[in-house]
Design an enzyme around this catalytic site. Structure first.
Site, PDB file in Angstrom:
ATOM      1  N   ARG A 247       0.893  -1.171   0.000  1.00 61.07           N
ATOM      2  CA  ARG A 247       0.000   0.000   0.000  1.00 61.07           C
ATOM      3  C   ARG A 247       0.923   1.210   0.000  1.00 61.07           C
ATOM      4  NH1 ARG A 247      -5.408   1.198   1.657  1.00 61.07           N
ATOM      5  NH2 ARG A 247      -5.602   3.158   2.790  1.00 61.07           N
TER       6      ARG A 247
ATOM      7  N   HIS B 242      -6.987   1.354  -6.918  1.00 59.57           N
ATOM      8  CA  HIS B 242      -7.299   0.587  -5.708  1.00 59.57           C
ATOM      9  C   HIS B 242      -8.102  -0.660  -6.122  1.00 59.57           C
ATOM     10  CE1 HIS B 242      -7.733  -0.436  -1.653  1.00 59.57           C
ATOM     11  NE2 HIS B 242      -8.419   0.587  -1.180  1.00 59.57           N
TER      12      HIS B 242
ATOM     13  N   GLN C 187     -10.193  -3.010  -3.528  1.00 59.34           N
ATOM     14  CA  GLN C 187     -11.457  -2.427  -3.083  1.00 59.34           C
ATOM     15  C   GLN C 187     -12.552  -2.698  -4.103  1.00 59.34           C
ATOM     16  OE1 GLN C 187     -12.306  -0.495  -0.123  1.00 59.34           O
ATOM     17  NE2 GLN C 187     -14.316  -1.027  -0.974  1.00 59.34           N
TER      18      GLN C 187
ATOM     19  N   ASP D  61     -16.237   9.002  -2.779  1.00 59.83           N
ATOM     20  CA  ASP D  61     -15.053   8.826  -1.933  1.00 59.83           C
ATOM     21  C   ASP D  61     -14.733  10.186  -1.319  1.00 59.83           C
ATOM     22  OD1 ASP D  61     -12.850   7.706  -0.701  1.00 59.83           O
ATOM     23  OD2 ASP D  61     -11.627   7.583  -2.505  1.00 59.83           O
TER      24      ASP D  61
ATOM     25  N   CYS E 252     -15.907   3.597  -0.052  1.00 61.37           N
ATOM     26  CA  CYS E 252     -14.842   2.686   0.372  1.00 61.37           C
ATOM     27  C   CYS E 252     -14.378   2.951   1.805  1.00 61.37           C
ATOM     28  CB  CYS E 252     -13.668   2.758  -0.595  1.00 61.37           C
ATOM     29  SG  CYS E 252     -12.816   4.350  -0.635  1.00 61.37           S
TER      30      CYS E 252
ATOM     31  N   ARG F 230     -14.354  -6.832   2.008  1.00 58.23           N
ATOM     32  CA  ARG F 230     -12.916  -6.751   1.775  1.00 58.23           C
ATOM     33  C   ARG F 230     -12.236  -8.048   2.245  1.00 58.23           C
ATOM     34  NH1 ARG F 230     -10.216  -1.949   1.384  1.00 58.23           N
ATOM     35  NH2 ARG F 230      -8.482  -3.310   0.780  1.00 58.23           N
TER      36      ARG F 230
END
Length: 309
Positions: A109, A136, A139, A227, A266, A294
């Site tokens: 990450r 991402h 996700q 987001d 998310c 997830r």
């Protein structure tokens, strides 16, 4: 003598993975969640270890990957920037070579996509994109899984994105092409998704449309997604907030969608900015299912990377 490298596959971005493989990951993830897959109890990753590199803070990515690995019988090791040589000047290539001697998979990450690509180039083990400043993909696998739990098969359905054209928006574009659904993106012109991503979608005839009117984009949507207005690493400015204020997902915008449409985010969320509290905490919100998924999606991704599905 050193063991032979694990033969597996990198999970770098959705546009790099064949459509049937993405579908298989989703299907297996759902089976693992319900307990209907043999790998739910057989510990297929026993004696395997995952190194997790975090250059950005994390809650969901860290917990979901660590638990996913353990549920599959393996182990997980956390490397944070401040506590590893990667944060003290060791090259990404050298880190990749060393980790390939210790563990069987790496999840990273990171701030820069180039670090992910360099890690994958020099590692002899699978590398997973846990998030970069560009995309991402993990996700999105959970998001597609969540959509299909609530709405049904995503193919041919309509998803609306309202807000910043950030890394999540880019992965939604990749997903629209790979899972064959309609995507309507509403965002201010200065915050559009990267041009090369939009050109890619156009060149392969993906059903992706960019507009500057969120109300128009939301019409007939099966799902509305947003987001945070300020992603980690971006500068928090009044200009950005002023540009995005009209793209807030509120009850008025949700009413433009189809009856029964869902809301996704998310997380983490900032109530009163990109979404109102009445929406994210309301009956159309599926953000907690999305967060839980997830865990299940990461299990499917890990199994795919190890070549087990």
């Amino acid at each position: 003598m050193r063991d032979a490298p694990v033969k597996g596959r990198h999970f770098l971005d959705l546009d790099k993975i064949p459509k049937p493989d993405l579908r298989r990951i989703i299907d297996v993830s759902r089976q693992l969640k319900s307990g209907d897959h043999p790998f739910a109890t057989s510990r297929p990753l026993a004696d395997k270890s995952l190194a997790m590199i975090f250059e950005k803070p994390s809650t969901r990515t860290r917990v979901s990957f660590e638990l996913a690995m353990r549920r599959l019988g393996g182990d997980a090791i956390v490397l944070e920037r401040e506590s590893s040589q990667l944060g003290r000047g060791e090259t990404v290539a050298d880190t990749a070579r060393v980790l390939s001697r210790y563990v069987q998979c790496v999840m990273v990450r990171t701030n820069k996509e180039q670090k992910l690509l360099e890690l994958a180039e020099f590692a002899s083990i699978p590398v997973i994109n846990g998030l970069t400043d560009r995309t991402h993909p993990c996700q999105l696998m959970a998001d597609v899984m969540t959509f299909e739990e609530h709405i049904g098969p995503i193919e041919g359905k309509r998803v609306t994105w309202s807000g910043d054209g950030n890394n999540m928006a880019t992965s939604w574009i990749h997903a629209a092409a790979q899972f064959d659904f309609q995507l309507r993106i509403a965002c201010p012109e200065p915050l559009m998704p990267p041009k090369d991503v939009l050109d890619w979608a156009k060149n392969i005839d993906a059903d992706v449309e960019i507009v500057t009117d969120p109300v128009k984009a939301a019409e007939g949507a099966d799902c509305i997604v947003t987001d945070t207005w300020v992603s980690m690493g971006d500068e928090d400015t009044s200009d950005r907030h002023n540009m995005l204020r009209g793209f807030q997902v509120d009850e008025r915008l949700m009413k433009q969608a189809k009856p029964g449409a869902i809301f996704m985010h998310c997380l983490p969320a900032h109530r009163g900015e990109e979404v109102t509290g009445s929406v994210i905490d309301g009956v159309q919100s599926v953000v907690w299912d999305e967060a839980e998924n997830r865990l299940h999606a990461q299990q499917g991704i890990l199994l795919w990377c190890f070549g087990l599905i």
